[in-house]
Design a protein around this motif. Structure first.
Motif, mmCIF file in Angstrom:
data_model
loop_
_atom_site.group_PDB
_atom_site.id
_atom_site.type_symbol
_atom_site.label_atom_id
_atom_site.label_comp_id
_atom_site.label_asym_id
_atom_site.label_seq_id
_atom_site.Cartn_x
_atom_site.Cartn_y
_atom_site.Cartn_z
ATOM 1 N N PRO A 93 0.809 -1.228 0.000
ATOM 2 C CA PRO A 93 0.000 0.000 0.000
ATOM 3 C C PRO A 93 0.839 1.272 0.000
ATOM 4 N N GLY A 94 2.128 1.168 0.342
ATOM 5 C CA GLY A 94 2.997 2.343 0.347
ATOM 6 C C GLY A 94 3.810 2.510 -0.922
ATOM 7 N N VAL A 95 3.410 1.837 -2.008
ATOM 8 C CA VAL A 95 4.170 1.920 -3.252
ATOM 9 C C VAL A 95 4.368 3.370 -3.681
ATOM 10 N N GLY A 96 5.586 3.683 -4.094
ATOM 11 C CA GLY A 96 5.903 5.028 -4.557
ATOM 12 C C GLY A 96 6.297 5.998 -3.471
ATOM 13 N N THR A 97 6.196 5.572 -2.197
ATOM 14 C CA THR A 97 6.592 6.453 -1.086
ATOM 15 C C THR A 97 8.059 6.177 -0.722
ATOM 16 N N GLU A 98 8.471 6.695 0.424
ATOM 17 C CA GLU A 98 9.863 6.540 0.849
ATOM 18 C C GLU A 98 10.154 5.180 1.472
ATOM 19 N N ARG A 99 9.158 4.293 1.572
ATOM 20 C CA ARG A 99 9.427 2.968 2.134
ATOM 21 C C ARG A 99 10.478 2.252 1.282
ATOM 22 N N ARG A 100 11.336 1.468 1.931
ATOM 23 C CA ARG A 100 12.419 0.801 1.220
ATOM 24 C C ARG A 100 11.937 -0.479 0.539
ATOM 25 N N SER A 101 12.735 -0.939 -0.384
ATOM 26 C CA SER A 101 12.572 -2.257 -0.981
ATOM 27 C C SER A 101 13.762 -3.098 -0.531
ATOM 28 N N ILE A 102 13.518 -4.384 -0.247
ATOM 29 C CA ILE A 102 14.570 -5.214 0.334
ATOM 30 C C ILE A 102 14.624 -6.594 -0.312
ATOM 31 N N ALA A 103 15.822 -7.195 -0.193
ATOM 32 C CA ALA A 103 16.035 -8.597 -0.569
ATOM 33 C C ALA A 103 16.691 -9.264 0.633
ATOM 34 N N VAL A 104 16.094 -10.356 1.100
ATOM 35 C CA VAL A 104 16.501 -11.004 2.342
ATOM 36 C C VAL A 104 16.864 -12.461 2.056
ATOM 37 N N ARG A 105 18.018 -12.901 2.559
ATOM 38 C CA ARG A 105 18.370 -14.313 2.465
ATOM 39 C C ARG A 105 18.077 -14.993 3.791
ATOM 40 N N ALA A 106 17.402 -16.155 3.722
ATOM 41 C CA ALA A 106 17.040 -16.907 4.926
ATOM 42 C C ALA A 106 16.893 -18.378 4.571
ATOM 43 N N GLY A 107 17.642 -19.232 5.252
ATOM 44 C CA GLY A 107 17.478 -20.669 5.099
ATOM 45 C C GLY A 107 17.609 -21.188 3.686
ATOM 46 N N GLY A 108 18.527 -20.616 2.898
ATOM 47 C CA GLY A 108 18.710 -21.068 1.526
ATOM 48 C C GLY A 108 17.729 -20.484 0.539
ATOM 49 N N HIS A 109 16.877 -19.573 0.978
ATOM 50 C CA HIS A 109 15.909 -18.894 0.116
ATOM 51 C C HIS A 109 16.237 -17.401 0.085
ATOM 52 N N ALA B 181 10.872 -15.053 6.705
ATOM 53 C CA ALA B 181 12.304 -15.236 6.943
ATOM 54 C C ALA B 181 12.538 -15.979 8.252
ATOM 55 N N GLU B 182 11.767 -15.647 9.268
ATOM 56 C CA GLU B 182 11.909 -16.338 10.549
ATOM 57 C C GLU B 182 11.463 -17.788 10.436
ATOM 58 N N ALA B 183 10.405 -18.051 9.672
ATOM 59 C CA ALA B 183 9.936 -19.420 9.479
ATOM 60 C C ALA B 183 10.952 -20.260 8.711
ATOM 61 N N LEU B 184 11.774 -19.606 7.908
ATOM 62 C CA LEU B 184 12.807 -20.299 7.130
ATOM 63 C C LEU B 184 14.102 -20.487 7.917
ATOM 64 N N GLY B 185 14.119 -20.039 9.155
ATOM 65 C CA GLY B 185 15.303 -20.230 9.986
ATOM 66 C C GLY B 185 15.981 -18.960 10.444
ATOM 67 N N GLY B 186 15.503 -17.807 9.995
ATOM 68 C CA GLY B 186 16.070 -16.540 10.444
ATOM 69 C C GLY B 186 16.815 -15.816 9.335
ATOM 70 N N ILE B 187 16.899 -14.495 9.482
ATOM 71 C CA ILE B 187 17.555 -13.650 8.480
ATOM 72 C C ILE B 187 19.065 -13.843 8.534
ATOM 73 N N GLU B 188 19.650 -14.194 7.390
ATOM 74 C CA GLU B 188 21.103 -14.351 7.287
ATOM 75 C C GLU B 188 21.759 -13.113 6.709
ATOM 76 N N ALA B 189 21.066 -12.444 5.811
ATOM 77 C CA ALA B 189 21.574 -11.214 5.200
ATOM 78 C C ALA B 189 20.398 -10.447 4.636
ATOM 79 N N CYS B 190 20.543 -9.127 4.608
ATOM 80 C CA CYS B 190 19.490 -8.282 4.054
ATOM 81 C C CYS B 190 20.141 -7.111 3.322
ATOM 82 N N HIS B 191 19.639 -6.824 2.133
ATOM 83 C CA HIS B 191 20.147 -5.702 1.343
ATOM 84 C C HIS B 191 18.990 -4.843 0.860
ATOM 85 N N GLU B 192 19.221 -3.542 0.852
ATOM 86 C CA GLU B 192 18.244 -2.650 0.240
ATOM 87 C C GLU B 192 18.327 -2.805 -1.268
#
Length: 286
Positions: A76-92, A106-117
């Motif tokens: 719902p915040g598309v086009g605003t200042e909210r960030r976009s992210i890519a998160v690695r978790a549990g091989g996904h 991400a938590e269900a997959l075992g937890g966040i291993e890395a996150c990038h904007e």
């Protein structure tokens, strides 16, 4: 953990619906960049803008899928200042807006291993629309990641502590009482609660008839193993396929019958005198 050489699968979840061409357009962007990837459509029927419902469905589904990239757009915040992210978790890898949508998965997959904007415009479709980041940012970036792009190429790394998180569902067990809330309601009207079977045991609520306290009143409801533990049209508490306690109705719509909505508080305790799940119908308490 290092980046894999690529993924064979990319899942796609949105609130776009199927009446317009939005889903097909995003498929096109994905296949243009990763023609060998297999796209799994989780659902595109998330209620418009319902981030919590999207997060719930993704968290229950992603662990059941092969390792892959999960592009998820309820934004719902598309086009605003909210960030976009890519998160690695549990091989996904999960791709989407930073509005709480991805964290539970991400938590269900075992937890966040890395996150990038997601901040590398070289990966996007241009021109970028202010209202269709699914087409212009998320689908292209997800496809490049599926094709083997290192996660670090999407943009700067972010501490996981900075990510937006949704409020955790109510979940308390004490004094013989299990306190939860309606976590989700499916299309059949089953009310998944934020309680596990062990929570009922911790609240001294043995299998049998349980007293359910909800905004619309108090009821005594049998605890069973299947919908058919009770007669047609009768309510039952059971453990659903995701491991949560659910308030259901055999052949009916429990949400409608009990007047429940997502987020409603539900308390459960042992009913006086116990009971037998085969007895069937709930008894309204005065």
């Amino acid at each position: 953990m290092s980046d894999p050489a690529g993924y064979s699968y990319l899942s796609f979840l949105t609130d776009y619906g199927r009446e317009d061409g939005f889903v097909a357009i995003c498929h096109g962007q994905i296949l243009e960049r990763a023609p060998a990837v297999r796209v799994i459509d989780i659902t595109h029927d998330v209620p418009p803008g319902d981030v919590r419902r999207g997060a719930t469905v993704l968290a229950e589904t992603a662990p059941e899928l092969p390792p892959g990239v999960h592009v998820t757009v309820v934004d719902p915040g598309v086009g605003t200042e909210r960030r976009s992210i890519a998160v690695r978790a549990g091989g996904h890898v999960l791709v989407g807006p930073d509005n709480g949508l991805l964290v539970w998965a991400a938590e269900a997959l075992g937890g966040i291993e890395a996150c990038h904007e997601i901040a590398n415009p070289g990966l996007w479709r241009h021109p970028v629309s202010a209202t269709f980041h699914g087409r212009d940012i998320y689908a292209p970036v997800g496809a490049w990641l599926a094709a083997g792009l290192p996660l670090s190429e999407t943009g700067p790394e972010l501490p996981s502590s900075e990510l937006v998180r949704l409020p955790e569902p109510r979940h308390e067990v004490s004094g013989g009482l299990a306190r939860g809330e309606v976590r989700a309601i499916d299309r059949f009207g089953n009310c998944q609660l934020s309680l596990l079977r062990d929570d009922l045991a911790g609240a001294d609520t043995p299998p049998g008839s349980l007293r359910v306290h909800a905004p619309g009143g108090r009821w005594t409801v049998p605890f069973g193993h299947t919908f058919a533990s009770v007669g047609a049209g009768e309510p039952v508490l059971l453990v659903d396929s995701a491991g949560y306690v659910a308030l259901s109705e055999n052949g009916g719509d429990a949400a409608r019958s009990f007047g429940l909505s997502v987020g409603d508080a539900i308390d459960i305790e042992a009913a006086t005198g116990g009971g037998d799940p085969s007895e069937g119908a709930a008894k309204a308490d005065a």
